[in-house]
Design a protein around this motif. Sequence first.
Motif: not given
Length: 197
Positions: A62-66, A68-75, A95-104, A106-108
Amino acid sequence: MHGPASPGWLLVALCAATGAYCLLRMRSSVEDQRRSAGGEALMGFGMAAMAVPAAVYSPPAWAWPAYAAVFGAASLRALWVARRSPHHLHHLVGTVSMVYMAVVMARSPGHHGLHGGTGTPLVTGALLLYFTGFVLLSGMRLVPAAAVAGGGGPAGGSGGEPGGGPGGAATWGDRPELARACRLSMGIGMVAMLLTL
């Protein structure tokens, strides 16, 4: 240096120290510095947490979606601020880069810190190009600032006014060259992290 853990810890230290300095900048008397320092502190600590080597700590699913949510709000906040102040667009890209890395991440599952994931090469390459350019430009901007701060400036410069106060009265937290060095450190950290995706 023992495998990827040593560079990981160096990156953790760099990003955490940068985040801590940005927290101190939030006490600045300069409004623009206070406005950007909170977002930069969030970026620094977020990058430090992402860079912790997997051998030491592997976060729960659950950490990676969290993240993504935090940095999505920051974006969204960065987008709102950049609407009035275009020079804040860099915060939006970060901030968008942080969302991208969190999504990556989460997928790995099983990949964390400086262990590569499976990012999209086009997105990763575009972000790498942006942050590499940012690091090079920021480094070039620091050179004259350091020369002026050293007091060796020509033509009647008062060598002690890097922060804009009379007679160099600005505190070390208000010095623009330290804020630039802070952003440069985070740019270097972002390049290092994107290279592992």
